[in-house]
Design an enzyme around this catalytic site. Structure first.
Site, mmCIF file in Angstrom:
data_model
loop_
_atom_site.group_PDB
_atom_site.id
_atom_site.type_symbol
_atom_site.label_atom_id
_atom_site.label_comp_id
_atom_site.label_asym_id
_atom_site.label_seq_id
_atom_site.Cartn_x
_atom_site.Cartn_y
_atom_site.Cartn_z
ATOM 1 N N GLY A 1 0.834 -1.197 0.000
ATOM 2 C CA GLY A 1 0.000 0.000 0.000
ATOM 3 C C GLY A 1 0.867 1.244 0.000
ATOM 4 C CD GLN B 1 3.147 5.859 2.560
ATOM 5 O OE1 GLN B 1 2.178 5.298 2.069
ATOM 6 N NE2 GLN B 1 4.127 5.194 3.140
ATOM 7 C CB CYS C 1 4.885 2.483 7.376
ATOM 8 S SG CYS C 1 4.381 3.956 6.472
ATOM 9 C CG LEU C 2 6.770 1.218 1.390
ATOM 10 C CD1 LEU C 2 6.037 1.387 0.065
ATOM 11 C CD2 LEU C 2 8.096 0.495 1.177
ATOM 12 C CG HIS D 1 -0.961 1.407 7.276
ATOM 13 N ND1 HIS D 1 -0.023 1.017 8.201
ATOM 14 C CD2 HIS D 1 -0.288 2.188 6.386
ATOM 15 C CE1 HIS D 1 1.147 1.551 7.899
ATOM 16 N NE2 HIS D 1 1.022 2.260 6.789
ATOM 17 C CD GLU D 2 -1.291 2.476 2.687
ATOM 18 O OE1 GLU D 2 -0.847 3.638 2.570
ATOM 19 O OE2 GLU D 2 -0.560 1.512 2.983
ATOM 20 C CG HIS E 1 0.016 7.111 5.316
ATOM 21 N ND1 HIS E 1 1.123 7.564 5.986
ATOM 22 C CD2 HIS E 1 0.215 5.781 5.120
ATOM 23 C CE1 HIS E 1 1.960 6.546 6.204
ATOM 24 N NE2 HIS E 1 1.431 5.445 5.687
#
Ligand code: QAP
Ligand code: CO
Length: 197
Positions: free
Chosen positions: A60, A65, A121-122, A163-164, A167
């Site tokens: 994701g 991000q 997480c990236l 989660h996304e 953000h």
């Protein structure tokens, strides 16, 4: 002209690698703005975000991000990634079975239950921890053509959407942990980041 959504299906492995912003980038703390224009720029952005996600690799990726404070994220929890060894002994990866998803202007409704899932997480590379979320959700969103959609999700899909979506509200998963765990993992992350430079 082909609909934006249809275009995306065929292009999962074409695109441009976008820079991924990591903590403590200020854009990760901002409340993102709704998407208003559904044009080719938007489908190109989503295609490039999917490309960036597949090559990270991740499941994701939200627009903040990659430095864009707008309400959209891309996701694929289904694709396969196979490691292959080239003739010279170096490693390569073959990706297959793509199921790219795009959620624009999402709104989440919690339905029931709790689920504990280990997240990463990236934007916080190398850090993983179990987070408690709603097990069953409903999400209303727009697709690349601006059409309104809704779906229900459980398990990993539900966790990933939550989660996304966080953000888009300037929330990184570490903020969903106890103060003790958050402080510990933030220190650990900043230390490893300093070492890597
Ligand atoms: C969010 O995260 C997620 O630390 C997506 O070194 C993760 O794709 C939702 C990644 C788990 C639910 C469960 C993280 C890649 C990828 C790293 C990701 C890393 C390399 C994270
Ligand atoms: Co994340």
């Amino acid at each position: 002209m082909k609909a934006n959504t249809e275009l995306l299906e065929n292009y999962s492995l074409q695109g441009e690698q976008l820079p991924i912003f990591t903590m403590p980038a200020p854009v990760l703390k901002q409340i993102a703005k709704p998407v208003e224009i559904f044009d080719e720029n938007l489908s190109t952005l989503c295609k490039n975000m999917l490309y960036t996600m597949y090559h990270a690799p991740g499941i994701g990726l939200a627009a903040p991000q990659i430095g864009q404070s707008i309400r959209l994220f891309v996701m694929d929890i289904d694709y396969n990634r196979e490691e292959v060894t080239r003739a010279d002994g170096s490693k390569d990866y073959v990706l297959s079975d793509f199921n790219p998803r795009v959620f624009i202007n999402p709104v989440i409704e919690k339905i029931s239950g709790e689920i504990l899932y280990e997240e990463g997480c990236l934007s916080v590379p190398g850090i993983y921890e179990e987070v408690t979320r709603s097990e069953h959700i409903k999400v209303k969103y727009q697709d690349l053509d601006g059409n309104h959609q809704e779906m229900e999700a459980t398990e990993l899909l539900s966790v990933c959407i939550q989660h996304e979506n966080d953000h888009l509200d300037g929330i990184v998963f570490l903020e969903r942990l106890s103060t003790l765990k958050r402080n510990f993992l933030t220190k650990k992350y900043l230390k490893s980041k300093k070492k890597k430079g």
